[in-house]
Design an enzyme around this catalytic site. Structure first.
Site, PDB file in Angstrom:
ATOM      1  CB  VAL A 120       0.318 -18.577  -9.392  1.00 63.15           C
ATOM      2  CG1 VAL A 120       0.721 -18.069 -10.768  1.00 63.15           C
ATOM      3  CG2 VAL A 120       1.509 -19.245  -8.711  1.00 63.15           C
ATOM      4  N   GLY A 121      -0.927 -17.220  -6.202  1.00 66.00           N
ATOM      5  CA  GLY A 121      -1.575 -17.660  -4.980  1.00 66.00           C
ATOM      6  C   GLY A 121      -0.565 -18.004  -3.897  1.00 66.00           C
TER       7      GLY A 121
ATOM      8  CD  GLU B 204      -5.902 -15.654 -14.078  1.00 66.83           C
ATOM      9  OE1 GLU B 204      -5.265 -15.006 -13.234  1.00 66.83           O
ATOM     10  OE2 GLU B 204      -6.297 -16.827 -13.883  1.00 66.83           O
TER      11      GLU B 204
ATOM     12  CE  LYS C  35      -2.581  -2.765  -0.474  1.00 65.89           C
ATOM     13  NZ  LYS C  35      -2.464  -4.221  -0.444  1.00 65.89           N
TER      14      LYS C  35
ATOM     15  CB  ILE D  40      -0.160 -10.417  -5.623  1.00 62.10           C
ATOM     16  CG1 ILE D  40      -0.437 -10.629  -4.133  1.00 62.10           C
ATOM     17  CG2 ILE D  40       1.308 -10.057  -5.865  1.00 62.10           C
ATOM     18  CD1 ILE D  40       0.414 -11.688  -3.465  1.00 62.10           C
TER      19      ILE D  40
ATOM     20  CG  HIS E  60     -24.324  17.406  -1.091  1.00 57.90           C
ATOM     21  ND1 HIS E  60     -24.217  16.569  -2.185  1.00 57.90           N
ATOM     22  CD2 HIS E  60     -24.224  18.684  -1.557  1.00 57.90           C
ATOM     23  CE1 HIS E  60     -24.081  17.310  -3.276  1.00 57.90           C
ATOM     24  NE2 HIS E  60     -24.069  18.599  -2.925  1.00 57.90           N
TER      25      HIS E  60
ATOM     26  N   GLY F  51      -0.289 -14.502 -13.275  1.00 53.57           N
ATOM     27  CA  GLY F  51      -1.402 -14.454 -12.322  1.00 53.57           C
ATOM     28  C   GLY F  51      -2.036 -13.072 -12.278  1.00 53.57           C
ATOM     29  CB  ALA F  52      -4.788 -11.437 -13.979  1.00 53.11           C
TER      30      ALA F  52
ATOM     31  CG  ASP G 148      -2.940 -15.971   5.133  1.00 55.35           C
ATOM     32  OD1 ASP G 148      -4.010 -15.396   5.382  1.00 55.35           O
ATOM     33  OD2 ASP G 148      -2.047 -15.474   4.408  1.00 55.35           O
TER      34      ASP G 148
HETATM   35  P1  FAD Z   1       1.429 -14.220   8.323  1.00 59.60           P
HETATM   36  O1  FAD Z   1       1.251 -12.756   8.237  1.00 59.60           O
HETATM   37  O2  FAD Z   1       1.982 -14.938   7.154  1.00 59.60           O
HETATM   38  O3  FAD Z   1       2.355 -14.490   9.591  1.00 59.60           O
HETATM   39  C1  FAD Z   1       2.744 -15.764   9.957  1.00 59.60           C
HETATM   40  C2  FAD Z   1       3.994 -15.668  10.798  1.00 59.60           C
HETATM   41  O4  FAD Z   1       4.282 -16.967  11.318  1.00 59.60           O
HETATM   42  C3  FAD Z   1       5.232 -15.231  10.014  1.00 59.60           C
HETATM   43  O5  FAD Z   1       5.876 -14.181  10.688  1.00 59.60           O
HETATM   44  C4  FAD Z   1       6.111 -16.488   9.988  1.00 59.60           C
HETATM   45  O6  FAD Z   1       7.484 -16.176  10.043  1.00 59.60           O
HETATM   46  C5  FAD Z   1       5.689 -17.185  11.275  1.00 59.60           C
HETATM   47  N1  FAD Z   1       5.925 -18.639  11.275  1.00 59.60           N
HETATM   48  C6  FAD Z   1       5.564 -19.550  10.342  1.00 59.60           C
HETATM   49  N2  FAD Z   1       5.919 -20.799  10.746  1.00 59.60           N
HETATM   50  C7  FAD Z   1       6.527 -20.655  11.945  1.00 59.60           C
HETATM   51  C8  FAD Z   1       7.118 -21.571  12.870  1.00 59.60           C
HETATM   52  N3  FAD Z   1       7.128 -22.892  12.652  1.00 59.60           N
HETATM   53  N4  FAD Z   1       7.662 -21.069  13.999  1.00 59.60           N
HETATM   54  C9  FAD Z   1       7.653 -19.725  14.240  1.00 59.60           C
HETATM   55  N5  FAD Z   1       7.099 -18.834  13.417  1.00 59.60           N
HETATM   56  C10 FAD Z   1       6.537 -19.287  12.292  1.00 59.60           C
HETATM   57  N6  FAD Z   1      -4.308  -8.958   3.133  1.00 59.60           N
HETATM   58  C11 FAD Z   1      -5.201  -7.979   3.381  1.00 59.60           C
HETATM   59  O7  FAD Z   1      -6.146  -8.206   4.140  1.00 59.60           O
HETATM   60  N7  FAD Z   1      -5.082  -6.743   2.811  1.00 59.60           N
HETATM   61  C12 FAD Z   1      -4.080  -6.439   1.975  1.00 59.60           C
HETATM   62  O8  FAD Z   1      -3.991  -5.323   1.483  1.00 59.60           O
HETATM   63  C13 FAD Z   1      -3.114  -7.443   1.684  1.00 59.60           C
HETATM   64  N8  FAD Z   1      -2.085  -7.184   0.867  1.00 59.60           N
HETATM   65  C14 FAD Z   1      -1.145  -8.154   0.636  1.00 59.60           C
HETATM   66  C15 FAD Z   1      -0.100  -7.863  -0.225  1.00 59.60           C
HETATM   67  C16 FAD Z   1       0.868  -8.821  -0.485  1.00 59.60           C
HETATM   68  C17 FAD Z   1       2.009  -8.493  -1.416  1.00 59.60           C
HETATM   69  C18 FAD Z   1       0.786 -10.090   0.150  1.00 59.60           C
HETATM   70  C19 FAD Z   1       1.855 -11.126  -0.082  1.00 59.60           C
HETATM   71  C20 FAD Z   1      -0.261 -10.385   1.007  1.00 59.60           C
HETATM   72  C21 FAD Z   1      -1.250  -9.426   1.251  1.00 59.60           C
HETATM   73  N9  FAD Z   1      -2.342  -9.681   2.072  1.00 59.60           N
HETATM   74  C22 FAD Z   1      -3.271  -8.710   2.304  1.00 59.60           C
HETATM   75  C23 FAD Z   1      -2.513 -10.982   2.730  1.00 59.60           C
HETATM   76  C24 FAD Z   1      -2.035 -10.880   4.192  1.00 59.60           C
HETATM   77  O9  FAD Z   1      -0.685 -10.486   4.210  1.00 59.60           O
HETATM   78  C25 FAD Z   1      -2.202 -12.216   4.884  1.00 59.60           C
HETATM   79  O10 FAD Z   1      -3.552 -12.628   4.764  1.00 59.60           O
HETATM   80  C26 FAD Z   1      -1.860 -12.092   6.357  1.00 59.60           C
HETATM   81  O11 FAD Z   1      -0.537 -11.675   6.540  1.00 59.60           O
HETATM   82  C27 FAD Z   1      -2.054 -13.442   7.059  1.00 59.60           C
HETATM   83  O12 FAD Z   1      -1.800 -13.278   8.408  1.00 59.60           O
HETATM   84  P2  FAD Z   1      -1.318 -14.493   9.320  1.00 59.60           P
HETATM   85  O13 FAD Z   1      -1.060 -13.891  10.657  1.00 59.60           O
HETATM   86  O14 FAD Z   1      -2.223 -15.621   9.182  1.00 59.60           O
HETATM   87  O15 FAD Z   1       0.084 -14.965   8.670  1.00 59.60           O
HETATM   88  P1  NAD Z   2      -4.829 -14.896  -6.161  1.00 55.65           P
HETATM   89  O1  NAD Z   2      -5.433 -16.173  -5.805  1.00 55.65           O
HETATM   90  O2  NAD Z   2      -5.548 -13.626  -5.860  1.00 55.65           O
HETATM   91  O3  NAD Z   2      -4.500 -14.846  -7.734  1.00 55.65           O
HETATM   92  C1  NAD Z   2      -3.705 -15.795  -8.371  1.00 55.65           C
HETATM   93  C2  NAD Z   2      -4.097 -15.824  -9.832  1.00 55.65           C
HETATM   94  O4  NAD Z   2      -3.139 -16.591 -10.518  1.00 55.65           O
HETATM   95  C3  NAD Z   2      -5.451 -16.478 -10.076  1.00 55.65           C
HETATM   96  O5  NAD Z   2      -6.240 -15.638 -10.883  1.00 55.65           O
HETATM   97  C4  NAD Z   2      -5.101 -17.782 -10.776  1.00 55.65           C
HETATM   98  O6  NAD Z   2      -6.085 -18.183 -11.708  1.00 55.65           O
HETATM   99  C5  NAD Z   2      -3.808 -17.403 -11.453  1.00 55.65           C
HETATM  100  N1  NAD Z   2      -2.938 -18.540 -11.751  1.00 55.65           N
HETATM  101  C6  NAD Z   2      -2.680 -19.629 -10.998  1.00 55.65           C
HETATM  102  N2  NAD Z   2      -1.774 -20.421 -11.595  1.00 55.65           N
HETATM  103  C7  NAD Z   2      -1.459 -19.816 -12.771  1.00 55.65           C
HETATM  104  C8  NAD Z   2      -0.573 -20.143 -13.832  1.00 55.65           C
HETATM  105  N3  NAD Z   2       0.170 -21.255 -13.805  1.00 55.65           N
HETATM  106  N4  NAD Z   2      -0.492 -19.307 -14.877  1.00 55.65           N
HETATM  107  C9  NAD Z   2      -1.246 -18.158 -14.923  1.00 55.65           C
HETATM  108  N5  NAD Z   2      -2.098 -17.817 -13.937  1.00 55.65           N
HETATM  109  C10 NAD Z   2      -2.197 -18.624 -12.870  1.00 55.65           C
HETATM  110  O7  NAD Z   2      -3.383 -14.923  -5.480  1.00 55.65           O
HETATM  111  P2  NAD Z   2      -2.300 -13.790  -5.319  1.00 55.65           P
HETATM  112  O8  NAD Z   2      -2.595 -12.635  -6.184  1.00 55.65           O
HETATM  113  O9  NAD Z   2      -0.983 -14.491  -5.436  1.00 55.65           O
HETATM  114  O10 NAD Z   2      -2.511 -13.364  -3.813  1.00 55.65           O
HETATM  115  C11 NAD Z   2      -2.340 -14.332  -2.749  1.00 55.65           C
HETATM  116  C12 NAD Z   2      -3.225 -14.039  -1.588  1.00 55.65           C
HETATM  117  O11 NAD Z   2      -2.843 -12.844  -0.943  1.00 55.65           O
HETATM  118  C13 NAD Z   2      -4.667 -13.903  -2.017  1.00 55.65           C
HETATM  119  O12 NAD Z   2      -5.414 -14.908  -1.393  1.00 55.65           O
HETATM  120  C14 NAD Z   2      -5.118 -12.580  -1.516  1.00 55.65           C
HETATM  121  O13 NAD Z   2      -6.288 -12.682  -0.771  1.00 55.65           O
HETATM  122  C15 NAD Z   2      -3.986 -12.085  -0.613  1.00 55.65           C
HETATM  123  N6  NAD Z   2      -3.771 -10.677  -0.969  1.00 55.65           N
HETATM  124  C16 NAD Z   2      -4.741  -9.787  -0.633  1.00 55.65           C
HETATM  125  C17 NAD Z   2      -4.610  -8.462  -0.993  1.00 55.65           C
HETATM  126  C18 NAD Z   2      -5.704  -7.497  -0.625  1.00 55.65           C
HETATM  127  O14 NAD Z   2      -6.510  -7.829   0.228  1.00 55.65           O
HETATM  128  N7  NAD Z   2      -5.770  -6.342  -1.250  1.00 55.65           N
HETATM  129  C19 NAD Z   2      -3.500  -8.037  -1.707  1.00 55.65           C
HETATM  130  C20 NAD Z   2      -2.547  -8.973  -2.059  1.00 55.65           C
HETATM  131  C21 NAD Z   2      -2.691 -10.305  -1.670  1.00 55.65           C
END
Ligand code: FAD
Ligand code: NAD
Length: 506
Positions: free
Chosen positions: A302-303, A231, A58, A212, A476, A208-209, A344
């Protein structure tokens, strides 16, 4: 007794650290183990979200948007800027400072709440699994109070054994890797690498569209990259409202994001060019057959997959769902009594706020309080420009479930505020039950959609009808008036738009 706790939480992302704070607030002796280290090997709280996810993405979305607006939109306001140039290092420094402020903020919250932070890798030993829930203790189970063992390998390789009454697993998720596009963290990267490029790639490919791909694709497009997104599915944003998906695809294309649907990656490799520069060559397949493209960088988006490998000392210790997801019930209880899992690593959308709510719920359940998570009302946001946000059911969901519904839509082009600030793209759409008028879903494409969607969550939590919203007063001129007008539109009474066009169902 030093290493005996009421709760040991594994993971300090938005699920785990929020659970830790709530447990401590409720008087539980709490430890939180997390293995995250930064690029200098310093332990960090905050998990994916704060370090390499929600927050840094962000920060870059905001900076890149300002950069692009300065280049293109200011003249419309009568503001002439002679030349705009990019200091990418400063942009990255600002992003890193935002991350530091927030992660250090959690550190100080841990201190003030007396939460023991243990940096290291945790493993659950599952010898005894008696429940310690309030009310479930008998004389027999009393000596088993600290009956759960977590071993921790500290960053200096020493080990530590913790005894606890309860364990909360909040280990999060990691990006999926593709064997046909192995990461080298320089040319082929995941989202973490894409948040830290040291120069703007001239040609950027994204696999992946999804969320992210669209957010990071927008960042680098605004900073000057030529962006192509591949995608695999033939439908764009298949999980979103179909009208929003269609309209947003048009807007992204107008912004220059080249999104190719039905395009499946076949192979990729990093090659040296004649000028001795490395590039990524990829082959993909679309309806016209095999195609080859060359990029300066390729992002794999891709997830994500749950982090559950190696968490248990005994195999099959806990019931798992498909794909490494830890199986839980609605209260986030695993198959092991007294062991909970949140965020997650369990079912449901991988979103920070969903994990945090589960953290709050589990902390309160362990303390003998009652709390639940409303899984039907998890808001989703895509932070592109304009933003996409929604909550509840889409029209597709309702048609599939044979539920009769009404629709009210209001375009921002008809909003005074949107015109005044030149943010006229998109609309608010409300879907309500045909008989009861109860709001079943709200879908927004437009500026501030991420903030506007909170109004929909509040309304839907209270079981509001579209008419309830129609009878309320909105300031408004505001973007919120579009929510009001959409609710009026459900019954055909929107004021600033002709009804015929806007309420059509497919
Ligand atoms: P995480 O944040 O992944 O934290 C898990 C923690 O556990 C990590 O610090 C890891 O090191 C630790 N851990 C793992 N295994 C062990 C172990 N065995 N021992 C000790 N520690 C361990 N979500 C939104 O809602 N809004 C967004 O705008 C958004 N933007 C995103 C942008 C990107 C680029 C990405 C990659 C993700 C985004 N997400 C967003 C998704 C969001 O980041 C995750 O849903 C969220 O962080 C999940 O929280 P969590 O606490 O479950 O896990
Ligand atoms: P995503 O599931 O949103 O999108 C992955 C896309 O990749 C899908 O459309 C899928 O069809 C495509 N895909 C999969 N395999 C492929 C392949 N081999 N070739 C081409 N396309 C392929 O996953 P992401 O964008 O990686 O994000 C991961 C997670 O992080 C999501 O679950 C999302 O909720 C979370 N996230 C959330 C935010 C937010 O809340 N604004 C921002 C970033 C990430």
């Amino acid at each position: 007794m030093k290493n005996n706790y009421d709760v040991v939480i594994i993971g300090a992302g938005p699920a785990g650290y929020v659970a830790a704070i709530r447990c401590a607030q409720l008087g539980l002796k709490t430890a939180c183990v997390d293995k995250w280290v930064d690029e200098n090997n310093n332990p960090r709280l905050g998990g994916t979200c704060l370090n390499v996810g929600c927050i840094p993405s962000k920060a870059l979305l905001e900076s890149s948007e300002i950069f692009q607006q300065s280049e293109t939109s200011l003249t419309q306001h009568g503001i002439i800027v002679d030349s705009v140039s990019l200091d990418l290092q400063q942009m990255m420094d600002r992003k890193n400072n935002v991350v530091n402020t927030l992660t250090f903020g959690i550190e100080s919250l841990f201190k003030s709440n007396k939460i023991k932070w243990i940096p290291g890798q945790a493993k659950i030993q599952t010898s005894s699994t008696q429940s310690n829930k309030p009310g479930s203790r008998t004389d027999e189970t009393k000596d088993l109070e600290y009956n759960k063992t977590v071993s921790v390998t500290l960053h200096n390789q020493d080990s530590l054994v913790l005894q606890s009454k309860n364990i909360i697993i909040a280990t999060g998720s990691s990006p999926f890797n593709l064997s046909i596009a192995p990461l080298d963290n320089e040319f082929i990267v995941d989202s973490t690498g894409a948040l830290a490029f040291d120069s703007v790639p001239k040609k950027l490919g994204i696999i992946g569209a999804g969320v992210i791909g669209l957010e990071l694709g927008s960042v680098w497009k605004r900073l000057g990259s030529e962006v192509k997104i591949f995608e695999a599915q033939d439908t764009f944003l298949s999980f979103a409202d179909e009208f929003i998906a269609k309209e947003s695809l048009k807007l992204y294309s107008n912004q220059g994001l080249d999104i190719k649907l039905n395009a499946r990656l076949l192979s990729s490799n990093v090659e040296s060019t004649a000028e001795n520069q490395s590039k990524v060559q990829m082959t993909y397949q679309d309806i016209d057959g095999d195609q080859v493209e060359t990029f300066d960088k390729l992002i794999i988006a891709v997830g994500r997959r749950p982090n559950s490998d190696g968490l248990f000392s005994e195999e099959n210790a806990i019931e798992m769902a498909e794909g490494g997801i830890i199986h839980v019930n609605d209260q986030c209880e695993t198959s092991l009594p007294g062991v909970y899992a949140i965020g997650d690593v369990v079912r449901g959308p991988m979103l920070a706020h969903k994990g945090s709510e589960e953290g709050l719920m589990v902390a309160e359940l362990i303390s003998g309080l009652h709390r639940s998570v409303n899984y039907d009302l998890i808001p989703s946001v895509i932070y592109t420009h304009p933003e996409l946000a929604w909550v509840g059911k889409t029209e597709q969901n309702l048609r599939a479930a044979a539920i009769d519904y009404k629709v009210g839509t209001f375009p921002f082009a008809a909003s005074g505020r949107a015109q005044a600030v030149n943010e006229t793209s998109g609309f608010v759409k409300i879907v309500s039950d045909a008989k009861t008028d109860q709001i079943l879903g709200v879908h927004i494409l437009g500026s501030h959609a991420s903030e506007l969607i909170a109004q929909a969550v509040i309304a839907m939590e209270f079981g509001s009808s579209a008419e309830d919203i129609a009878l309320m007063m909105f300031a408004h001129p505001t973007f919120s008036e579009a929510f009001h007008e959409a609710s009026l539109a459900v019954s055909g009474n929107a004021l600033h738009i002709t009804q015929r066009k806007m309420n059509k169902k497919p």
